[in-house]
Design an enzyme around this catalytic site. Structure first.
Site, PDB file in Angstrom:
ATOM      1  N   TYR A  85      18.539  58.618  59.945  1.00 20.37           N
ATOM      2  CA  TYR A  85      19.873  58.950  60.467  1.00 20.37           C
ATOM      3  C   TYR A  85      20.962  58.045  59.903  1.00 20.37           C
ATOM      4  O   TYR A  85      20.687  57.055  59.251  1.00 20.37           O
ATOM      5  CB  TYR A  85      19.918  59.019  61.984  1.00 20.37           C
ATOM      6  CG  TYR A  85      19.519  57.851  62.842  1.00 20.37           C
ATOM      7  CD1 TYR A  85      19.419  56.561  62.374  1.00 20.37           C
ATOM      8  CD2 TYR A  85      19.252  58.077  64.208  1.00 20.37           C
ATOM      9  CE1 TYR A  85      19.079  55.511  63.203  1.00 20.37           C
ATOM     10  CE2 TYR A  85      18.901  57.032  65.049  1.00 20.37           C
ATOM     11  CZ  TYR A  85      18.822  55.758  64.546  1.00 20.37           C
ATOM     12  OH  TYR A  85      18.476  54.726  65.391  1.00 20.37           O
ATOM     13  N   GLU A  86      22.204  58.465  60.142  1.00 24.46           N
ATOM     14  CA  GLU A  86      23.399  57.827  59.575  1.00 24.46           C
ATOM     15  C   GLU A  86      23.372  57.810  58.048  1.00 24.46           C
ATOM     16  O   GLU A  86      23.832  56.871  57.404  1.00 24.46           O
ATOM     17  CB  GLU A  86      23.576  56.404  60.117  1.00 24.46           C
ATOM     18  CG  GLU A  86      23.508  56.264  61.616  1.00 24.46           C
ATOM     19  CD  GLU A  86      24.387  57.250  62.368  1.00 24.46           C
ATOM     20  OE1 GLU A  86      25.357  57.764  61.775  1.00 24.46           O
ATOM     21  OE2 GLU A  86      24.101  57.530  63.533  1.00 24.46           O
ATOM     22  N   GLY A  87      22.848  58.869  57.466  1.00 22.75           N
ATOM     23  CA  GLY A  87      22.766  58.987  56.014  1.00 22.75           C
ATOM     24  C   GLY A  87      21.402  58.569  55.534  1.00 22.75           C
ATOM     25  O   GLY A  87      21.081  57.374  55.485  1.00 22.75           O
TER      26      GLY A  87
END
Length: 598
Positions: free
Chosen positions: A440-442
């Site tokens: 997550y978050e890229g």
């Protein structure tokens, strides 16, 4: 059952001796962060995380979150009381502006406290971490009315925050986003659409949940240029600040996940929900990326934090578990076997994790200090340099610390043998929980592409050249110091590998972009190793100086740090040569097979 002790002494060593935090006293909030204040805050934070949050970690994993018939969500037993204590203790507002109820202290302190909380209970920590990120975005981009309405209550922990980007068909490519916003006569908007994977999207910890939602206003341009950001509360606030009627936002379901069971990861449905624009129309991504960058630094910390708690438990087990005899002779003649920590391969594993943890913590604290300069600095040149640092290092921090952090939880689990696979010892939970940080978050593959494809060439390569110059100057300054040679010589060699790799991309990636894509992951990890080696060299110098001045009772710890640093230089840093070799093979073999051959 696993245990945890917050690494307060190591954090204080980094702040006071390595990075000399008093040098930043010209910045707002730093003068108040005296050594005594910092030590007291970190000690109290350690008590809270060790005695309140850590005991709830197993509870959160086994109970998980429950979606009720009315679409509300119940969090695991004890979470609600712990979140109330967190708010009342002021832990959410450590680095927030005083005008909104925060304490105005440096961001670096909340970053360190974040590590402690994640190690103790990652799932719980996310409720507060996302709230802090949402506040950061509102402070930068929202108008005064929105700030006054939402920020004080979020800092107090009365309300929480989320970010809503991902849709069922739309992950990294936000240009495909479909959630729509229709402007109303009163200036508000009606928001409709579905968002997925929304951490802390619905829960019972606070009176209200404030969603930051990316949506496309009717008639907006296609792609990312037509995205706007909105604040959409679960309950519409009344004029007196209390919660009013339920807004058109509900939890459709809770995701069944591999880990972080104590955090409610939700599908969120927006049905003509009332929202208000944050910032300008069609300029939503810059506003959301304030929160994204906060979140990415927080996720970097998650990689470190899970590695730290897994290491601590593996060390305890290795000292207690009797199994076999030392290959160099019996070490425990009064017992039927020696503890497994006598075995070289066990020590190699534990030292590898420890050497990473201490360097990664330094990397995080160094970068958090740079973030403080970027936010609060009054010298434009220094602010620009700090912003350059954050832009360049964010994909390195996020990608390297979470990749390696996960690998370290697996290595720590291995120390337990079959017992590590059993839930009772808690090691398998660390493995499951840490895995999400790589995604997550890229996702980390995207981080590597961002580093090579965008960050290296940004502003003519100004940031990476500054890093090269800073490390090079440190090497030159300490080249004749005999005690520093075990650290300086390997650092110099690895910096050379990084510079060669950078030059290779400049010469070979413009005409053939696949060369950059094929080498991006190796480059990100090469960069991370050099950055951590730079941290180790600075820590070694500070430790040697402190030992020369009497060590103040810390000689054993400082000597252990010097040995751990040498281990990193001798056993871990040489990997930079392998990364360079892989990068310079290019993309030919990677791209040779047709898709049908896979």
């Amino acid at each position: 059952m696993p245990t945890y002790k917050a690494p307060v002494e190591d954090a204080l060593f980094l702040l006071n001796d390595v990075f000399q935090i008093e040098r930043y006293n010209n910045l707002p909030g730093f003068a108040d962060a005296t050594p005594e204040t910092i030590e007291a805050i970190l000690a109290e934070s350690a008590k809270f995380t060790e005695h309140v949050l850590q005991p709830l970690n197993r509870v959160g994993d086994t109970e998980g979150c429950t979606r009720n018939a009315d679409a509300s969500v119940t969090t695991p037993k004890g979470f609600k009381e712990a979140f109330k204590a967190q708010g009342e203790g002021g832990w959410l507002g450590i680095s927030m502006p005083e005008e909104f109820g925060g304490q105005g202290l440096p961001k670096v302190l909340s970053t360190i406290i974040g590590e402690f909380q994640v190690s103790a209970n990652q799932a719980f920590s996310m409720y507060g971490g996302l709230t802090q990120g949402a506040v950061a975005s509102l402070l930068v981009h929202a108008n005064d009315d929105i700030k006054k309405t939402y920020v004080p209550k979020m800092i107090a922990g009365e309300w929480t925050g989320t970010m809503n980007l991902t849709e069922p068909h739309c992950g990294t490519d936000l240009g495909l986003l479909r959630t729509k916003a229709v402007k109303q006569a009163d200036g508000s908007y009606k928001i409709s659409g579905t968002k997925i994977f929304i951490s802390a999207g619905e829960h019972d910890l606070a009176d209200n949940i404030i969603h930051l939602v990316l949506a496309r206003i009717e008639g907006a341009p296609a792609g990312v240029k037509g995205i706007s950001l909105f604040v959409v509360p679960k309950f519409l606030p009344k004029a007196d600040g209390s919660v009013g009627e339920h807004n058109g936002v509900t939890c459709g379901s809770i995701e069944e996940k591999m880990g972080i069971h104590g955090n409610s990861t939700c599908v969120m449905n927006y049905d003509d929900a009332t929202g208000w624009l944050i910032g300008e129309e069609n300029k939503g991504l810059p506003a959301m990326f304030v929160m994204m960058n906060e979140a990415r630094l927080g996720v970097s910390v998650q990689g470190l934090a899970l590695s730290e708690v897994a290491y601590q438990n593996a060390v305890t087990y290795a000292k207690e578990r009797l199994q076999g005899r030392s290959i160099s002779g019996v070490k425990n003649p009064d017992k039927p076997a020696d503890p497994i920590i006598v075995h070289p391969d066990v020590r190699r594993t534990l030292l590898s994790i420890r050497a990473f943890n201490e360097a990664a913590r330094a990397f995080v604290i160094w970068s958090a200090l740079r973030a403080d300069v970027a936010r609060k600095g009054n010298d434009e040149k220094e602010k620009q340099a700090a912003e350059d640092h954050m832009n360049l290092m964010m994909p390195v921090l996020k990608g390297v610390l979470t990749d390696t952090g996960f690998a370290n939880t697996v290595a720590a689990q291995q120390m337990f043998g079959g017992h590590g696979y059993i839930a009772e010892h808690g090691m398998e939970q660390f493995v499951r929980d840490s895995r999400i940080a790589m995604i997550y978050e890229g996702a980390n593959g995207i981080q590597a592409l961002d580093l090579v494809g965008r960050k290296l060439g940004q502003n003519g390569g100004r940031a990476v050249m500054t890093f090269f110059n800073d490390v090079g100057a440190f090497i030159k300054e300490n080249a004749e110091d005999e005690a520093m040679k075990p650290y300086i010589a390997p650092l110099k060699a690895s910096l050379g590998h990084l510079q060669q790799a950078t030059m290779w991309f400049m010469q070979n990636a413009m005409a053939k972009p696949d060369n950059a894509g094929a080498g991006s992951n190796d480059y990100m990890h090469l960069f991370g190793l050099v950055a951590m080696a730079y941290m180790w060299a600075q820590m070694a110098k500070a430790a040697q100086k402190k030992l020369a001045n009497g060590a103040n009772g810390a000689s054993d710890r400082l000597n252990a740090k010097l040995v751990t640093g040498k281990f990193f230089m001798e056993r871990m840093l040489p990997e930079t040569g392998a990364h360079l070799a892989r990068i310079t093979t290019g993309a030919d073999t990677v791209m040779a097979l047709p898709a049908e051959a896979f």
